[in-house]
Design a protein around this motif. Sequence first.
Motif, PDB file in Angstrom:
ATOM      1  N   HIS A 233     -43.641   1.099  84.442  1.00 35.39           N
ATOM      2  CA  HIS A 233     -44.894   0.386  84.173  1.00 35.39           C
ATOM      3  C   HIS A 233     -45.296   0.543  82.709  1.00 35.39           C
ATOM      4  N   ILE A 234     -45.188   1.750  82.196  1.00 32.68           N
ATOM      5  CA  ILE A 234     -45.531   1.981  80.795  1.00 32.68           C
ATOM      6  C   ILE A 234     -44.567   1.223  79.887  1.00 32.68           C
ATOM      7  N   ARG A 235     -43.282   1.269  80.198  1.00 31.22           N
ATOM      8  CA  ARG A 235     -42.285   0.574  79.374  1.00 31.22           C
ATOM      9  C   ARG A 235     -42.564  -0.928  79.329  1.00 31.22           C
ATOM     10  N   LYS A 236     -42.937  -1.480  80.449  1.00 32.43           N
ATOM     11  CA  LYS A 236     -43.131  -2.932  80.527  1.00 32.43           C
ATOM     12  C   LYS A 236     -44.394  -3.405  79.825  1.00 32.43           C
ATOM     13  N   PHE A 237     -45.472  -2.614  79.914  1.00 29.39           N
ATOM     14  CA  PHE A 237     -46.773  -3.111  79.467  1.00 29.39           C
ATOM     15  C   PHE A 237     -47.405  -2.351  78.306  1.00 29.39           C
ATOM     16  N   HIS A 238     -47.002  -1.128  78.042  1.00 31.94           N
ATOM     17  CA  HIS A 238     -47.805  -0.290  77.147  1.00 31.94           C
ATOM     18  C   HIS A 238     -47.031   0.382  76.017  1.00 31.94           C
ATOM     19  N   LEU A 239     -45.911  -0.197  75.612  1.00 32.36           N
ATOM     20  CA  LEU A 239     -45.189   0.310  74.457  1.00 32.36           C
ATOM     21  C   LEU A 239     -45.227  -0.731  73.328  1.00 32.36           C
ATOM     22  N   LEU A 240     -44.728  -0.329  72.177  1.00 35.72           N
ATOM     23  CA  LEU A 240     -44.797  -1.164  70.979  1.00 35.72           C
ATOM     24  C   LEU A 240     -44.194  -2.553  71.159  1.00 35.72           C
ATOM     25  N   PRO A 241     -43.028  -2.699  71.783  1.00 33.81           N
ATOM     26  CA  PRO A 241     -42.471  -4.057  71.927  1.00 33.81           C
ATOM     27  C   PRO A 241     -43.378  -5.003  72.709  1.00 33.81           C
ATOM     28  N   ALA A 242     -44.010  -4.493  73.768  1.00 33.54           N
ATOM     29  CA  ALA A 242     -44.915  -5.352  74.549  1.00 33.54           C
ATOM     30  C   ALA A 242     -46.117  -5.774  73.717  1.00 33.54           C
ATOM     31  N   ALA A 243     -46.668  -4.839  72.942  1.00 33.83           N
ATOM     32  CA  ALA A 243     -47.812  -5.165  72.096  1.00 33.83           C
ATOM     33  C   ALA A 243     -47.424  -6.167  71.016  1.00 33.83           C
ATOM     34  N   ALA A 244     -46.261  -5.966  70.414  1.00 36.92           N
ATOM     35  CA  ALA A 244     -45.810  -6.879  69.367  1.00 36.92           C
ATOM     36  C   ALA A 244     -45.634  -8.293  69.916  1.00 36.92           C
ATOM     37  N   ALA A 245     -45.104  -8.418  71.130  1.00 39.85           N
ATOM     38  CA  ALA A 245     -44.918  -9.735  71.733  1.00 39.85           C
ATOM     39  C   ALA A 245     -46.261 -10.420  71.968  1.00 39.85           C
ATOM     40  N   THR A 246     -47.244  -9.661  72.428  1.00 40.42           N
ATOM     41  CA  THR A 246     -48.576 -10.233  72.654  1.00 40.42           C
ATOM     42  C   THR A 246     -49.213 -10.676  71.342  1.00 40.42           C
ATOM     43  N   LEU A 247     -49.089  -9.854  70.318  1.00 40.39           N
ATOM     44  CA  LEU A 247     -49.639 -10.211  69.013  1.00 40.39           C
ATOM     45  C   LEU A 247     -48.961 -11.458  68.462  1.00 40.39           C
ATOM     46  N   ARG A 248     -47.637 -11.549  68.634  1.00 42.46           N
ATOM     47  CA  ARG A 248     -46.903 -12.731  68.168  1.00 42.46           C
ATOM     48  C   ARG A 248     -47.418 -14.001  68.838  1.00 42.46           C
ATOM     49  N   ASP A 249     -47.645 -13.917  70.146  1.00 48.35           N
ATOM     50  CA  ASP A 249     -48.155 -15.084  70.874  1.00 48.35           C
ATOM     51  C   ASP A 249     -49.528 -15.496  70.342  1.00 48.35           C
TER      52      ASP A 249
END
Length: 326
Positions: free
Chosen positions: A302-318
């Motif tokens: 759950h943490i890997r999918k939603f709460h690490l740097l790659p997930a945040a970067a993808a959201t910011l990119r969008d």
Amino acid sequence: MARSLMAALTQLGANVDLAATLRSRDGAGDAAVQARLMAEAKALIPGIIAKGRAAGWQGWITYHTYYKAPDLIGPAVARALKIPYLTIEATRAKKRLGGPWDLFARAAEDACDAADLAFYLTARDREALLAYAPPHQQHIHLRPFLPRSDLPAMAKGAHLLAVGMMRAAAKLGSYQLIAQTMALLPNEATLEIAGDGPVRSQVEALMVPFGTRVKFLGALNKDELETAYARAGALIWPGVDEAFGLTYLEAQAHGLPVIAQDRPGVRDVLFPRSYPSVDQGATGLADLASTPPPSQDAIRDHIRKFHLLPAAAATLRDGLQKVGIT
């Protein structure tokens, strides 16, 4: 959190420019301080506009504008440069209008109104933003995240761990609930506490009845804290007065189940399962501590999918793409 956001934007390939270092915070509600800081900010704006024009800025992002520390610069710069203005974790508090923070509260509301896109971290913040959002404004959920792309070592302990600052009386609420919960748990339940500060003596007094069942670790650096997580069996932190709490994410990254209450903000960073309500008090926390926890693999996934740097970067990119920033 601000440094983590800059890291996430940099990971996208963005050139992140810290536009100013003015600390626009008034913690006491002093109109004279607010007026002075607003004048200082106004004086900086022409130079920042010139800097942004020369650098070819494509957008402006402000983190955590609110009534005690509003963005006094960004909206004016964005208007002058005709670039999108974005906020992250902006909060609205119209109840502060007319009070001791009136000048800053108005500036914070103006900044929220000016945002083309608002990234919100919790459902509670989203509710306030949507309630007063201007028609043009877009909103995206940016989940709180850890500034790392991998997971730390999996925890392999059995005792409880509490991680919390002891610098303000407001933190005592969680420690009081922890002490009440310890009194309801079997005698073999043990607890380590990481943290320090001016109210430590009061926290220690709460734990006196448990003798050697409770161990104080003091203030820990990053590596020491990771070691503390890795040797624990569960994190206990009720979450009194927490905005959301990165401690929860750190613990869960190690696979630790969390003993917490179902509180606004806190629930946004917890592994999805049933948590006791505030009304259930220590009894609810003790019951949760006695319930079989989710698997560590599930928590870490759950943490890997939603709460690490790659997930945040993808959201910011969008979000950047939504307002035309490439």
